[in-house]
Design an enzyme around this catalytic site. Sequence first.
Site, short mmCIF file in Angstrom:
data_model
loop_
_atom_site.label_atom_id
_atom_site.label_comp_id
_atom_site.label_asym_id
_atom_site.label_seq_id
_atom_site.Cartn_x
_atom_site.Cartn_y
_atom_site.Cartn_z
N SER A 58 -2.32 -41.70 33.80
CA SER A 58 -2.04 -42.67 32.58
C SER A 58 -1.28 -41.88 31.39
O SER A 58 -0.59 -42.54 30.58
CB SER A 58 -3.40 -43.38 32.11
OG SER A 58 -3.93 -44.05 33.20
N GLY A 67 -12.71 -11.44 40.61
CA GLY A 67 -12.46 -11.83 41.99
C GLY A 67 -13.44 -11.41 43.06
O GLY A 67 -14.14 -10.42 42.74
N ASP A 93 -4.86 -38.46 34.26
CA ASP A 93 -3.60 -37.83 34.24
C ASP A 93 -2.39 -38.67 34.51
O ASP A 93 -1.55 -38.57 33.46
CB ASP A 93 -3.62 -36.95 35.48
CG ASP A 93 -4.82 -35.83 35.24
OD1 ASP A 93 -5.37 -35.54 34.16
OD2 ASP A 93 -5.38 -35.42 36.41
N GLU A 129 -16.16 -15.31 29.49
CA GLU A 129 -15.51 -16.64 29.33
C GLU A 129 -16.50 -17.63 29.60
O GLU A 129 -16.34 -18.86 29.37
CB GLU A 129 -14.28 -17.09 30.42
CG GLU A 129 -14.65 -16.69 31.81
CD GLU A 129 -14.79 -15.12 32.23
OE1 GLU A 129 -14.63 -15.25 33.39
OE2 GLU A 129 -14.85 -14.49 31.57
N CYS A 162 -14.84 -7.77 35.12
CA CYS A 162 -15.48 -7.58 36.21
C CYS A 162 -14.83 -7.15 37.61
O CYS A 162 -14.50 -5.83 37.32
CB CYS A 162 -15.66 -9.31 36.96
SG CYS A 162 -17.28 -9.05 38.27
N HIS A 187 -18.66 -11.50 32.57
CA HIS A 187 -17.81 -12.74 32.05
C HIS A 187 -17.78 -13.11 30.64
O HIS A 187 -19.02 -13.73 30.32
CB HIS A 187 -18.11 -13.69 33.18
CG HIS A 187 -17.79 -13.49 34.62
ND1 HIS A 187 -16.32 -13.39 35.06
CD2 HIS A 187 -18.37 -12.65 35.55
CE1 HIS A 187 -16.22 -12.91 36.28
NE2 HIS A 187 -17.51 -12.57 36.67
N SER A 198 -2.39 -44.76 38.43
CA SER A 198 -3.48 -45.30 39.13
C SER A 198 -4.58 -45.58 38.10
O SER A 198 -5.69 -46.22 38.66
CB SER A 198 -4.18 -43.75 40.02
OG SER A 198 -4.57 -42.86 38.87
N GLY A 199 -4.45 -45.52 36.95
CA GLY A 199 -5.64 -45.77 36.16
C GLY A 199 -6.36 -44.57 35.58
O GLY A 199 -7.14 -44.77 34.70
#
Length: 508
Positions: free
Chosen positions: A225, A53, A223, A167, A80, A165, A219-220
């Site tokens: 779809s 953070g 997400d 990740e 961190c 980090h 929307s196409g």
Amino acid sequence: MKGIIILDFGSQYNQLIGRRIREMEVYAEILPYHTPLDQILSKNPAGIILSGGPSSVNAENAHLISKDILEANIPILGICYGMQLIAFLEDGIVTKGTKGEYGKAELEIVKSNPLFQDVPEKSTIWMSHFDEVTKVPNGYDVNCKSGVIAGISNTSKNIYGIQFHPEVTHTEYGTQILKNFVFSISEAEKNWKLSNYIETTIQDIRKKVGRSKVILGLSGGVDSSVAAVLIHKAIGDQLQCIFVDTGLLRKDEGRKVMENYGAHFHMNINMVDAADRFLSKLNGIADPEEKRKIIGREFIEVFDEEAKKFQGAEFLAQGTIYPDVIESQSVNGPSAVIKSHHNVGGLPEVMNLQLVEPLRELFKDEVRRVGEELGIPAHLVHRHPFPGPGLGIRILGEVNEEKVKILQEADDIFIEELYKHKLYDQVSQAFVVLLPVKSVGVMGDERTYEYTAVIRSANTIDFMTAEFSKLPWEFLEHISNRIINEVRGINRVAYDISSKPPATIEWE
């Protein structure tokens, strides 16, 4: 579900931590740092990760938690800021660094522990901190260094802290370190499989919806779809999709949506051609945030008008995904200026419908994998992100029909050639921007005075940081030639070589 809880202290990488753990087939959930301890414990976590953070533990408004979490007999990993917080809560000393550490550094393990199993004595790590732990608490060991104390632990309490980090891909053995915490230290279960998620979600939708109708704004994009196909698999014709063609979409987008989801998946889709409405509202508007708000408001009005035509609808479906949920509960609160877009986020208040959000627990890469399992063609599932306001924010300055058509043609050439040269899947997001700038050119023996187009292509893992794509010069030359020769209205093409930060991926 014995998964891993990640407490969010405002790190830009917290979603990445969650994704890394879910890739191990372990459930990971991200919660604000101030979530009450009893609520955290009620989830029966196998382990808890305290994220990084931007705050300092010594600051007046520091993001602090109760020391009780360290006495809950649950394995803890501080990353961190999370390591500094552990040291601070356990009466160690955290001081302001002299210059901080940012970027790659060399890690040296001086005293190993279960967290560093199968990690060599020296390796490359990724640092991003200013404060540092200068005195470890009583009962804690220093496990590794990088010029500063880079790792501490109290193995009797199963508490570990690392300053770097794990990740991010820049940390050489980061995945191994996370695996050691998840499986060796926390003994988490492999309980996260998307095939199970699909079946469970289908049953949940059927139970929640019953015989009612569900309306979804299609929307196409990926997400909406995937949400549509998943809901349609659950309730069939009880789902009614509404596709609003704002006139700001890519070339032939409306036809492609109707073919892909109407004809192929046999879904009920009502297509609304509202291009004239949107363009008239945008007439004379140049400010990007004002354009976003106009497009968002108009979309809601059009959608509301269409939705009222369908009797018996009690539910509104949305393609909300897990990052949307995380950002809405951000420890720093909502952004000062929220970018408006043509998602249907504002519709529940207007329409008084119950929500169905089948993807709200999934990260973007998981949504794509669900789409593949549902049989959506790969070229649709792996489409690049497209902004809600569409070409309205890729046309800088005022938007009109002429500019939209020019940009649609140029953008279509770029995307077509990316596919043709097998480059589309090698970049994360690619598009063309039309500038409100004209310049002199020569075509044949005639002088021209036309618009400038900018090609934008970026590579990223999480869209929080990005690099411009190193596309071959011959390819860029080919694109430039095609656009200038084939698109009336453009006589100059530039390539955007900015990275994020300091630039953003989109121009507006």
